[in-house]
Motif scaffolding. Structure first.
Motif, mmCIF file in Angstrom:
data_model
loop_
_atom_site.group_PDB
_atom_site.id
_atom_site.type_symbol
_atom_site.label_atom_id
_atom_site.label_comp_id
_atom_site.label_asym_id
_atom_site.label_seq_id
_atom_site.Cartn_x
_atom_site.Cartn_y
_atom_site.Cartn_z
ATOM 1 N N LEU A 135 0.834 -1.207 0.000
ATOM 2 C CA LEU A 135 0.000 0.000 0.000
ATOM 3 C C LEU A 135 0.872 1.261 0.000
ATOM 4 O O LEU A 135 0.396 2.360 0.250
ATOM 5 N N SER A 136 2.158 1.080 -0.261
ATOM 6 C CA SER A 136 3.087 2.186 -0.509
ATOM 7 C C SER A 136 3.367 3.081 0.686
ATOM 8 O O SER A 136 3.377 4.308 0.575
ATOM 9 N N SER A 137 3.655 2.457 1.809
ATOM 10 C CA SER A 137 4.098 3.271 2.942
ATOM 11 C C SER A 137 5.431 3.937 2.621
ATOM 12 O O SER A 137 5.722 5.032 3.109
ATOM 13 N N SER A 138 6.248 3.300 1.777
ATOM 14 C CA SER A 138 7.543 3.909 1.435
ATOM 15 C C SER A 138 7.341 5.189 0.635
ATOM 16 O O SER A 138 8.007 6.194 0.889
ATOM 17 N N ALA A 139 6.416 5.175 -0.317
ATOM 18 C CA ALA A 139 6.160 6.386 -1.104
ATOM 19 C C ALA A 139 5.565 7.483 -0.223
ATOM 20 O O ALA A 139 5.913 8.665 -0.352
ATOM 21 N N ALA A 160 14.967 8.923 -5.520
ATOM 22 C CA ALA A 160 15.501 8.640 -4.177
ATOM 23 C C ALA A 160 15.377 7.152 -3.865
ATOM 24 O O ALA A 160 16.308 6.526 -3.362
ATOM 25 N N GLU A 161 14.209 6.576 -4.162
ATOM 26 C CA GLU A 161 13.994 5.160 -3.835
ATOM 27 C C GLU A 161 14.836 4.248 -4.739
ATOM 28 O O GLU A 161 15.404 3.263 -4.284
ATOM 29 N N ASN A 162 14.930 4.590 -6.033
ATOM 30 C CA ASN A 162 15.690 3.753 -6.970
ATOM 31 C C ASN A 162 17.189 3.840 -6.709
ATOM 32 O O ASN A 162 17.868 2.824 -6.606
ATOM 33 N N MET A 194 4.523 4.938 -10.281
ATOM 34 C CA MET A 194 3.126 5.009 -9.826
ATOM 35 C C MET A 194 2.981 5.433 -8.370
ATOM 36 O O MET A 194 2.181 6.322 -8.056
ATOM 37 N N ASP A 195 3.711 4.797 -7.457
ATOM 38 C CA ASP A 195 3.429 4.964 -6.035
ATOM 39 C C ASP A 195 3.596 6.412 -5.595
ATOM 40 O O ASP A 195 2.753 6.976 -4.898
ATOM 41 N N GLN A 196 4.711 6.996 -5.993
ATOM 42 C CA GLN A 196 4.988 8.374 -5.570
ATOM 43 C C GLN A 196 4.014 9.352 -6.230
ATOM 44 O O GLN A 196 3.579 10.318 -5.605
HETATM 45 MG MG MG Z 1 7.053 0.648 -1.284
#
Ligand code: MG
Ligand code: ADP
Length: 395
Positions: A137-141, A171-173, A183-185
Motif C-alpha cells: 500500500l506504498s508506505s515507502s512512497a 531517491a527510492e531507486n 506510480m506509487d509516488q
Molecule cells: Mg514501497
C-alpha cells in the motif's frame, strides 16, 4: 527494527504528531504535512513498461512534523519504529553508502533534492503513520512524498507535485536501492479525493477519474494478507528484465507500444514462452485500464468487477506474481458474492482489493476471514478504502 502502523486510525495521528515532535526535539514544529498510501485499482506491473495505471489515495497517511535547521544536520524520528532518533549530516549523504534501515527513505529525499541543486540546510522530522508497512500500500512512497513536500514548502523550492514524485522515485531507486516505477509516488503526491488517477507512465499525463463508489452503493475492500514472501524482490527484477527482453524482441521501445488488437498474432514472433506470458499480461493489463476508465466514466461501476478478476487471472497465470494467500482472497470473495477482486501491488503477498455491493460487504469479509482460518493462514486485515486526498500541508 519493530514497525508499527496498525495502532492508530486514519486521522488520529495528526493530533499527536506535533506534540510528539515537541517531546523529541524540545520545541514545536514549523509545520505538519501528510501524504497518503495508495491502492492500485488496475494496471499492475505496467508502470515500468511505459503503460497505464489507475491508483487512488487511501485515507491512511504518513504525517510529518518538520522544522528547518541551519547546521547541515538531518534528524529523523518515527513513532512507528523503535530505536530513537537517527542523526545524519547532509554533506555526508551518498548513494554509495546509504543510511541504514528506514531512515534511507527520508534521507534519500534530502539527497535527491540536494543533488538536483536545491539549497537545504537541515531538518528535524518526526513521522507518524497509519499506512500499513510492507503491505503493498506504498508506505515507502508516503514517507518519501511527505518528506519532499515538507522540504518544498519550508525551503520554497516551488516544485510541482508530479516533479516531487519523480524526485522521490529517484531517491527510492538510486539512494535506497529499490527498483520501483513511478506510480506509487505519483499517486501519493497527485491523487484527489473522490477520484482515481489515470496516469500514463510514459509522459506522466494525468486524468482525475471520478470514482465515488459510495454514491453507487458500492465499496472497495482492501485485504492485507499480512504476508510478504521473501523472494519478491528478485522476482520483480526478473519480471522487469523479461519485459525489456520481450520489448526488444518485438522491436518496440516498451511493451506499451504493442497493440492490443492482433495481440495473439504479434506474440507468435516471440519464441520464448515466458516472454509471451509476460508480454501478454502487460498488453492486456493496459487494455483493462482503458476498460475501467471507460466504465467509470459511463457510471457502469458494477461492470468493473469482472475486469478486476480478469486482471488477477492474468497476474496469477501469465505474470506469475500471485501467491496462495492472494488467490484465496480472490476465490473466497468472488464465491461469496463480490463483484470482482484482484491482488494489488507488486505481488507475492501484500494486499488484494475486492469490489462489493455495500449490502454484501460484511458477508464477503466474513467469508475471506473464514477461508484464511480454514487454510491455516495468518488472519488478514480488512478495511474499506475511500478515494482520498493526496499529499498536503495540515498545519
Ligand atoms: Mg514501497
Ligand atoms: P510498502 O511501500 O508496500 O509499504 P516497502 O517495503 O516499499 O513496502 O516499504 C516499507 C518500508 O518503508 C518499511 O520497512 C520502513 O523501512 C519504511 N517505512 C514506511 N513507513 C514508515 C514509517 N512511518 N516510519 C518508519 N519507516 C517507515
Amino acid at each position: 527494527m519493530g514497525l508499527r502502523a496498525e495502532s492508530a486510525e486514519p486521522g488520529e495521528e495528526r493530533v499527536t504528531t506535533a506534540d510528539t515532535f515537541r517531546e523529541v526535539y524540545g520545541t514545536g514544529p514549523e509545520g505538519v504535512w501528510a501524504a497518503p498510501g495508495r491502492v492500485n485499482l488496475i494496471g499492475e506491473h505496467t508502470d515500468y513498461n511505459d503503460g497505464f495505471v489507475m491508483p487512488f489515495a487511501l485515507p491512511h497517511t504518513t504525517v510529518a512534523a518538520v522544522s528547518r535547521r541551519t547546521d547541515g544536520r538531518l534528524r529523523l524520528h518515527s513513532a512507528n519504529v523503535d530505536g530513537g532518533t537517527v542523526e545524519l549530516f547532509l554533506d555526508e549523504l551518498s548513494a554509495d553508502d546509504p543510511a541504514e534501515g528506514w531512515a534511507a527513505y527520508p534521507a534519500g529525499v534530502l539527497w535527491v533534492l540536494r543533488e538536483a541543486g536545491h539549497v537545504i540546510t537541515g531538518a528535524d522530522i518526526h513521522f507518524e503513520s497509519t499506512v500499513p508497512t510492507g503491505a503493498g500500500l506504498s508506505s515507502s512512497a508516503a514517507l518519501e512524498v511527505v518528506t519532499a513536500l515538507a522540504m518544498n514548502d519550508l525551503y520554497g523550492l516551488g516544485l510541482e507535485p508530479w516533479r516531487l514524485a519523480r524526485l522521490c522515485q529517484r531517491a527510492e531507486n538510486v539512494y535506497v536501492g529499490a527498483p520501483t516505477g513511478i506510480m506509487d509516488q505519483t499517486a501519493s503526491a497527485c491523487c484527489t479525493a473522490g477520484h482515481a488517477l489515470h496516469l500514463d507512465t510514459r509522459d506522466l499525463s494525468q486524468r482525475q477519474i471520478p470514482f465515488d463508489l459510495a454514491a453507487q452503493g458500492l465499496r472497495l475492500l482492501v485485504v492485507d494478507t499480512r504476508v510478504k514472501h521473501s523472494h519478491s524482490e528478485g522476482e520483480y527484477g526478473k519480471r522487469r528484465a523479461g519485459c525489456e527482453a520481450a520489448a526488444a524482441a518485438l522491436e518496440v521501445d516498451a511493451l506499451r507500444d504493442v497493440p492490443y488488437e492482433g495481440l495473439d498474432t504479434t506474440l507468435e514472433r516471440l519464441d520464448d514462452e515466458e516472454l509471451v506470458r509476460l508480454a501478454r499480461h502487460v498488453v492486456t493489463e493496459d487494455h483493462r485500464v482503458e476498460q475501467v476508465v471507460r466504465l467509470a466514466e459511463d457510471g457502469d461501476f458494477r461492470a468493473i468487477g469482472p475486469v478486476l478478476t480478469a486482471g488477477h487471472a492474468s497476474l496469477r497465470d501469465d505474470f506469475r506474481v500471485s501467491c496462495p494467500e492472494l488467490d484465496l482472497v480472490v476465490s473466497a470473495a468472488n464465491d461469496s458474492g463480490a463483484l470482482g477482486s484482484r491482488m494489488t501491488g507488486g505481488g507475492f503477498g501484500g494486499s488484494a482489493i475486492v469490489l462489493v455491493e455495500d449490502a454484501a460487504a460484511d458477508k464477503v469479509t466474513d467469508a475471506v476471514i473464514a477461508a484464511f482460518a480454514t487454510a491455516g493462514f495468518v488472519p488478514p486485515r480488512v478495511f474499506s478504502a475511500v478515494p482520498s486526498e493526496g499529499a498536503r500541508r495540515l498545519a
